[in-house]
Design an enzyme around this catalytic site. Structure first.
Site, PDB file in Angstrom:
ATOM      1  N   GLY A 129     -24.859  11.204 -12.784  1.00 29.23           N
ATOM      2  CA  GLY A 129     -25.774  10.599 -12.051  1.00 29.23           C
ATOM      3  C   GLY A 129     -27.142  10.999 -12.883  1.00 29.23           C
ATOM      4  N   GLU A 130     -27.496  12.003 -13.042  1.00 29.43           N
ATOM      5  CA  GLU A 130     -28.909  12.365 -13.483  1.00 29.43           C
ATOM      6  C   GLU A 130     -28.931  12.504 -14.864  1.00 29.43           C
ATOM      7  OE1 GLU A 130     -28.702  15.150 -10.626  1.00 29.43           O
ATOM      8  OE2 GLU A 130     -30.805  14.797  -9.961  1.00 29.43           O
ATOM      9  N   GLY A 169     -23.531   5.053  -3.261  1.00 34.76           N
ATOM     10  CA  GLY A 169     -23.599   3.938  -3.958  1.00 34.76           C
ATOM     11  C   GLY A 169     -22.846   3.884  -5.184  1.00 34.76           C
ATOM     12  N   SER A 172     -26.235  15.510  -9.082  1.00 32.10           N
ATOM     13  CA  SER A 172     -25.008  15.165 -10.003  1.00 32.10           C
ATOM     14  C   SER A 172     -24.008  16.039  -9.813  1.00 32.10           C
ATOM     15  CB  SER A 172     -25.428  15.171 -11.494  1.00 32.10           C
ATOM     16  OG  SER A 172     -26.406  14.528 -11.713  1.00 32.10           O
ATOM     17  N   GLY A 227     -19.773   5.228  -6.017  1.00 30.93           N
ATOM     18  CA  GLY A 227     -18.257   4.931  -6.010  1.00 30.93           C
ATOM     19  C   GLY A 227     -17.680   6.231  -5.803  1.00 30.93           C
ATOM     20  N   LYS A 251     -18.106  17.276 -14.908  1.00 27.69           N
ATOM     21  CA  LYS A 251     -19.555  18.146 -14.882  1.00 27.69           C
ATOM     22  C   LYS A 251     -20.603  17.011 -14.288  1.00 27.69           C
ATOM     23  CE  LYS A 251     -19.789  18.825 -19.495  1.00 27.69           C
ATOM     24  NZ  LYS A 251     -20.533  19.493 -20.826  1.00 27.69           N
ATOM     25  N   GLY A 252     -20.305  15.761 -13.778  1.00 30.32           N
ATOM     26  CA  GLY A 252     -21.457  15.146 -13.136  1.00 30.32           C
ATOM     27  C   GLY A 252     -22.207  14.090 -14.182  1.00 30.32           C
TER      28      GLY A 252
END
Ligand code: MOS
Length: 749
Positions: free
Chosen positions: A705-706, A474, A515, A476, A702-703
């Site tokens: 999400g979190e 979800g 992430s 992308g 590096k990410g």
């Protein structure tokens, strides 16, 4: 062959732009097939009988009536030998329960599952099963669980494990050196993932081959766990996880319903769909465990941290689960003397599971409120105190440097955008409605890595296929990965098709969690595209009879240096002969002498009504260092989602256990309060600190999400303090806790 160490992107045409999702049409029109939408010929529907008690032994299960009910094709329970599979492990990985264990340690544990021709028939049959339970004494919170003589959740007692201890330096010496030493206890509540899409699977056998449509963040981890549990070769277990409606960690690995669906499908020789109801998802597919954290901190007048000591206890449910919160204590701020002692406690409730940045928002709730209190005591601005203790090395890993560490930029850029100085100086108000502002810093504990493999195929007409194992949960993922291919090959996004998240047809990668999807998978995708590109340039060099060096690919055409000659991909004779070119990319190892972390700083302004206890979050600014931004739009979406979740953690979300029955009192979307549109300010501003981390991987990422959610709740708590002069150390901050804290604060003064 592709270069293993290509140059970082310079000027880009696709990467970094705010591009809408490539699958927006499928998602919005309803055309996307989620596992819940999967309908197979002859498919049966399953429903689960769950233990209604907090703690009980199943003495007898009488299936006679249920088996005679219309449409019933099979029932599975502990009486079935093939269902006696190990589930949940204790110390040393030893199994402590099984799929339908007669010892039910919390409300909602599986007792039996019915497969019938329709969901209604399955539920009718579930209600016809007669079970004799022996109710056992129970315990629903960690304080009670640790009292002498408390009911034992597991035979070994209610401590889930021996405490883990981390130390560096000498905290006693550090506290002696501090001009100010504070010690406080902070608490956070148990949060439920509350994914929009409920949990479930569809299982189908074809001879000895199993196919599972699973709502999952990671089809490959589900495949490997399922294969090992059912003693099957990986090649015969296919897991498909195309579209899914939210996981947040509760869909990272193999779940019990998936195994049960597979067993029922084998038993009936029919496809079986087993989905949980909304209420079931509150009880038994995970949660963020409640935490109690006692934090002691020392600081000098000049803002130098001298010591940090955390004693943390997590309430992990009836089976050992992860609950560590120490990451940011060890790493976020420069501090020579640190001690972290952590333990977890068993109670009669559902097992904890990873939930968006496991442990980190909890730690932030304690550490960032403490930083705020220290700043006040030494008369320093809270942003300045955090900047003062910035570190560019990982103190928990022998001071090896971070590849990039944008915490300082997050704090200073965020403060500028927020108007921090001005907002702090504004009067808070004199009536019953007051305003305040707060800040919190944060980091996340990893940034992806191998393994990940991806394949890019370029067809003779210049269109391409991207084949990758990553689930798009979800966020992308598909869009971002296709953008990487588009960037390298100069192909428009709508000429790229994506095959993804299917262990039968796509390439291995881990779960989309931690992430890690972008920093793990996008480098593999770029490497695959680069291999295709180098093959295409080679073909062009041969056709144009020029050296390959200096050839460039742009908008589907290859140019010689200076542009005197060119050839379109579609006109490459050898590509037309071969029909396609394939590139295989693998994620290269991370550097060993450095380590990467994403960082964040969040700012919040709140309004508190001291008469009603209502708190409104008026606005937030989130400055994020997640390395290079690949898609500005999905990046912003992720951060806004993270802030929203942080608002829920700070203000409204809380699993409530009924002490009389040991059952969850708010196991539904009406009584468990996730924030709604009315709780979330429209004024959420994202500040991308777009540091390209070129040392970490070949996309510089590096990410996100979190790190997008970690400091949000603590920033709100600090804003509440700034508004009222009263600390609320227990999350969530509810109107009743506001009223009682304000009353207490008044009598103390
Ligand atoms: Mo996340 S808790 O790794 O889905």
């Amino acid at each position: 062959m592709a270069q293993t160490n290509p140059k970082p992107w310079g000027e880009t045409t696709v990467v970094g732009k705010p591009i809408p999702r490539v699958d927006a049409y499928e998602r919005l029109s309803g055309a996307a097939i989620y596992p819940l939408d999967v309908l197979l010929p002859d498919m049966l529907h399953a429903a689960t009988l769950r233990c209604p008690h907090a703690h009980a032994l199943v003495k007898k299960v009488d299936l006679t009536k249920a088996l005679q009910m219309p449409g019933v094709r099979a029932v599975l329970s502990d009486a079935d030998r093939e269902a006696r599979l190990p589930w949940y492990s204790g110390p040393g990985g030893k199994p402590v329960s099984r799929l339908f264990d007669p010892h039910c340690r919390h409300e909602g544990e599986e007792v039996a599952v019915v497969a019938a021709e329709s969901p209604q028939q399955a539920w009718d049959a579930v209600r016809a099963i007669q079970v004799e339970y022996e109710k056992l004494p129970f315990v629903t919170n960690m304080e009670d669980a640790l009292k002498p003589g408390a009911p034992a959740v597991q035979e070994g007692g209610n401590r889930a494990a021996t405490p883990s201890v981390y130390t560096r330096g000498d905290v006693a010496k550090g506290f002696a050196e501090g001009d100010v030493v504070l010690e406080e206890t902070y608490r956070t509540s148990c949060e439920i993932h509350t994914t929009m899409e409920v949990h479930g699977s569809v299982a189908q056998w074809d001879g000895d081959r199993l196919t599972v449509w699973d709502t999952s963040q990671g089809p490959f981890p589900v495949q490997s766990s399922l294969a090992s549990l059912l003693n099957m070769p990986l090649s015969k277990v296919r897991v498909i996880s195309h579209y899914m409606g939210g996981g947040f960690g509760s869909k990272l690995g193999l779940s019990r319903y998936t195994v049960i669906a597979a067993l029922l499908a084998r038993k009936t020789a029919r496809p079986v769909k087993l989905f949980l109801t909304r209420e079931e998802t509150f009880l038994c597919v995970g949660n963020r465990p409640a935490h109690s954290m006692t934090l002691k901190a020392g600081v000098k007048k000049d803002g130098t941290l001298t010591a940090l000591q955390l004693t943390g206890t997590g309430e992990v449910g009836a089976y050992p689960g992860g609950s560590s919160v120490g990451g940011q204590i060890r790493e976020l701020y420069k501090c020579p003397n640190v001690r972290v002692e952590e333990t977890s406690v068993l109670v009669n409730a559902g097992q904890s599971r990873p939930m968006r940045a496991p442990g980190f928002p909890q730690c932030s709730w304690a550490l960032e409120q403490m930083m705020d209190a220290l700043a006040e005591k030494i008369g320093m601005d809270p942003v300045d105190l955090r900047v003062r203790n910035y570190t560019s090395v990982n103190q928990a890993q022998k001071d090896i440097p971070y590849t990039s560490a944008g915490l300082r930029e997050c704090l200073t850029e965020g403060a500028k955008t927020f108007g921090w100085k001005e907002a702090r100086a504004r009067p808070k108000g004199t009536g019953s409605v007051v305003r305040g502002v707060g800040v919190a810093g944060g980091m996340w504990g990893s940034a992806g890595g191998p393994p990940a493999t991806a394949i890019v195929s370029l067809f003779a007409d210049g269109s391409a296929l991207l084949n990758m194992g990553a689930a798009d949960i979800g966020t992308g993922t598909k869009t971002v990965m296709a953008m990487v291919v588009a960037e390298e090959l100069g192909i428009p996004l709508d000429r790229i098709r994506i095959e993804w998240a299917d262990t039968g047809t796509t390439q291995y990668t881990g779960a989309s969690g931690g992430s890690k999807t972008v920093p793990s998978d996008s480098p593999a995708v770029r490497a695959a595209a680069l291999e295709v590109k180098s093959k295409v340039l080679e073909m062009a060099a041969q056709q144009l009879k020029v050296p390959v060096e200096g050839l460039t690919l742009k908008n589907g055409e290859i140019f010689t240096p200076g542009g005197s000659q060119k050839v379109a991909i579609a006109d490459l004779a050898s590509l037309r002969g071969q029909r396609s070119v394939v590139g295989v990319g693998t994620r290269a190892p991370n550097p060993t002498d450095k380590v990467a972390r994403p960082f964040a700083a969040h700012f919040a302004e709140v309004e508190v009504n001291k008469r009603t206890g209502e708190v409104r979050v008026l606005r937030m600014v989130a400055a994020q260092d997640s390395g290079r931004v690949l898609n500005l739009l999905t990046y912003r979406n992720q951060v806004i989602g993270g802030l929203t979740m942080g608002i829920g953690f700070a203000m409204t979300e809380q699993r409530v256990m009924d002490p009389q029955t040991g059952k969850m009192a708010n196991a539904n979307w009406h009584d468990y309060k996730i924030p709604t549109a009315k709780d979330i300010p429209a004024d959420l501003v994202v500040v991308p600190v777009d540091l390209h981390d070129t040392e970490w991987n070949i996309t510089g990422t590096k990410g996100i999400g979190e790190p997008a959610t970690i400091p949000a709740a603590a920033a709100i708590a600090n804003a509440f303090y700034n508004a009222t002069g009263v600390r609320i150390r227990s999350a969530p901050i509810t109107p009743s806790s506001v009223i009682s804290s304000l009353a207490q604060g008044k009598t103390q003064r």
